[in-house]
Design an enzyme around this catalytic site. Structure first.
Site, PDB file in Angstrom:
ATOM      1  CE  LYS A  26      61.626   6.402 -33.414  1.00 57.14           C
ATOM      2  NZ  LYS A  26      61.504   4.853 -32.974  1.00 57.14           N
ATOM      3  CG  PHE A  72      62.233  -2.154 -26.407  1.00 54.89           C
ATOM      4  CD1 PHE A  72      61.317  -1.155 -26.582  1.00 54.89           C
ATOM      5  CD2 PHE A  72      61.880  -3.587 -27.025  1.00 54.89           C
ATOM      6  CE1 PHE A  72      60.348  -1.144 -27.269  1.00 54.89           C
ATOM      7  CE2 PHE A  72      60.621  -3.692 -27.633  1.00 54.89           C
ATOM      8  CZ  PHE A  72      59.958  -2.369 -27.795  1.00 54.89           C
ATOM      9  NE  ARG A 100      52.973   0.042 -39.816  1.00 54.12           N
ATOM     10  CZ  ARG A 100      53.784   0.043 -38.493  1.00 54.12           C
ATOM     11  NH1 ARG A 100      53.990   1.028 -37.860  1.00 54.12           N
ATOM     12  NH2 ARG A 100      54.235  -1.208 -38.199  1.00 54.12           N
ATOM     13  CB  THR A 106      61.120  -2.005 -35.758  1.00 49.31           C
ATOM     14  OG1 THR A 106      59.865  -2.002 -36.342  1.00 49.31           O
ATOM     15  CG2 THR A 106      61.465  -1.158 -34.808  1.00 49.31           C
ATOM     16  NE  ARG A 120      61.810   2.791 -38.445  1.00 47.11           N
ATOM     17  CZ  ARG A 120      60.462   2.401 -38.095  1.00 47.11           C
ATOM     18  NH1 ARG A 120      59.914   1.405 -38.706  1.00 47.11           N
ATOM     19  NH2 ARG A 120      59.754   2.957 -37.249  1.00 47.11           N
ATOM     20  CG  ASN A 130      63.607   2.979 -35.257  1.00 44.25           C
ATOM     21  OD1 ASN A 130      63.440   3.862 -34.708  1.00 44.25           O
ATOM     22  ND2 ASN A 130      62.741   1.981 -35.072  1.00 44.25           N
ATOM     23  CG  HIS A 133      56.605   6.493 -34.255  1.00 41.88           C
ATOM     24  ND1 HIS A 133      56.436   5.311 -33.669  1.00 41.88           N
ATOM     25  CD2 HIS A 133      55.563   7.178 -34.100  1.00 41.88           C
ATOM     26  CE1 HIS A 133      55.335   5.201 -33.348  1.00 41.88           C
ATOM     27  NE2 HIS A 133      54.494   6.257 -33.651  1.00 41.88           N
TER      28      HIS A 133
HETATM   29  P1  CMP Z   1      58.777   2.981 -33.231  1.00 41.59           P
HETATM   30  O1  CMP Z   1      58.192   2.665 -34.575  1.00 41.59           O
HETATM   31  O2  CMP Z   1      59.018   4.086 -32.818  1.00 41.59           O
HETATM   32  O3  CMP Z   1      58.018   2.112 -32.111  1.00 41.59           O
HETATM   33  C1  CMP Z   1      58.432   1.639 -30.929  1.00 41.59           C
HETATM   34  C2  CMP Z   1      59.995   1.712 -30.894  1.00 41.59           C
HETATM   35  O4  CMP Z   1      60.702   0.828 -30.009  1.00 41.59           O
HETATM   36  C3  CMP Z   1      60.645   1.130 -32.215  1.00 41.59           C
HETATM   37  O5  CMP Z   1      60.403   2.261 -33.171  1.00 41.59           O
HETATM   38  C4  CMP Z   1      62.075   1.280 -31.797  1.00 41.59           C
HETATM   39  O6  CMP Z   1      62.586   2.752 -31.499  1.00 41.59           O
HETATM   40  C5  CMP Z   1      62.058   0.683 -30.209  1.00 41.59           C
HETATM   41  N1  CMP Z   1      62.137  -0.741 -30.492  1.00 41.59           N
HETATM   42  C6  CMP Z   1      61.390  -1.786 -31.007  1.00 41.59           C
HETATM   43  N2  CMP Z   1      61.856  -3.118 -30.825  1.00 41.59           N
HETATM   44  C7  CMP Z   1      63.105  -2.821 -30.126  1.00 41.59           C
HETATM   45  C8  CMP Z   1      64.317  -3.558 -29.571  1.00 41.59           C
HETATM   46  N3  CMP Z   1      63.834  -4.994 -29.815  1.00 41.59           N
HETATM   47  N4  CMP Z   1      65.146  -3.109 -29.180  1.00 41.59           N
HETATM   48  C9  CMP Z   1      65.279  -1.456 -28.972  1.00 41.59           C
HETATM   49  N5  CMP Z   1      64.252  -0.807 -29.006  1.00 41.59           N
HETATM   50  C10 CMP Z   1      63.194  -1.273 -29.850  1.00 41.59           C
END
Ligand code: CMP
Length: 218
Positions: A26, A72, A100, A106, A120, A130, A133
């Protein structure tokens, strides 16, 4: 992590199923991409495809469509389209699950508490920024790979007899020619020589130049 195996049809020897997954580095972690890629390779993944892209907010909304409506979502779209990202197709046994696991929880704060060696924990900032992905299942991996690499053909990776048949038919004849030529030429650097030979003698190499691909420089 449970071992993923498949019947090979001619006995009880379990076979490893090679999977593909989509991994993104990212915007906040792109400057650490080299380190992350090293960890990816050390963890047994092969990087099948890689590109650096800068998504528009519309493309980002499509990619994360399943999160539409969540609190979000708007800031996720703004963040993911704020700068270039690196998209990679990774392959290995049980790639989806292993990637994963390597990515970690996350939320980067939680990752630092519970999975301090995860990507992460090491490279993420918070629950949104984070660092990486990963696809969460076989269906989403297929969709996400097609999304980031629209020209790629997502076919199951052959294993067992199918792989042996494929190698015998499509790979071994060319390899045998190359190795025979290598023995005749006896070059100083046999690996580089064979790599160059295979590049210029690949019977499947594309006949049409990739004129239309527009991509950010790596
Ligand atoms: P990713 O694995 O790319 O999948 C969805 C993305 O949404 C996640 O990583 C984060 O970047 C974002 N995300 C998920 N939960 C939250 C949250 N509670 N607040 C802000 N961003 C979030």
């Amino acid at each position: 992590m449970p071992e993923v195996t498949m019947e090979n049809g001619d006995g009880d020897v379990p076979e490893i199923v090679v999977e593909r997954t989509l991994a993104l580095i990212k915007p906040d972690a792109v400057h650490r991409a080299e380190e992350i890629e090293e960890i990816v390779l050390e963890s047994g993944f092969t990087i099948l495809q890689k590109r650096r892209i800068h998504l528009t907010p519309e493309q980002t909304s499509d990619f994360y469509a399943e999160h539409y409506g969540k609190m979000f979502f708007p800031s996720l779209v703004a963040y993911m389209s704020s700068g270039p990202i690196i998209a990679m197709v990774l392959a290995r046994e049980n790639a989806i699950g292993y990637w994963r696991e390597l990515a970690g929880p996350t939320n980067s704060f939680k990752a630092r508490e519970t999975h301090p060696d995860s990507l992460r924990a090491l490279y993420g900032t918070d629950d949104q920024r984070n660092a990486v992905h990963g696809s969460d299942g076989v269906t989403s991996a297929e969709r996400e790979i097609r999304f980031m690499f629209p020209d790629s053909i997502v076919e199951p990776i052959p294993a067992g007899m199918v792989a042996r048949d494929y190698l015998a038919r499509a790979v071994n004849p060319t390899l045998l020619k190359g190795l025979t030529e290598l023995c005749k030429q006896k070059p100083e650097d046999p690996c580089m020589w064979l790599a160059d030979w295979l590049l210029s003698n690949n019977p499947n190499k594309p006949q049409v130049a990739d004129r239309y691909a527009v991509q950010e420089p790596m």
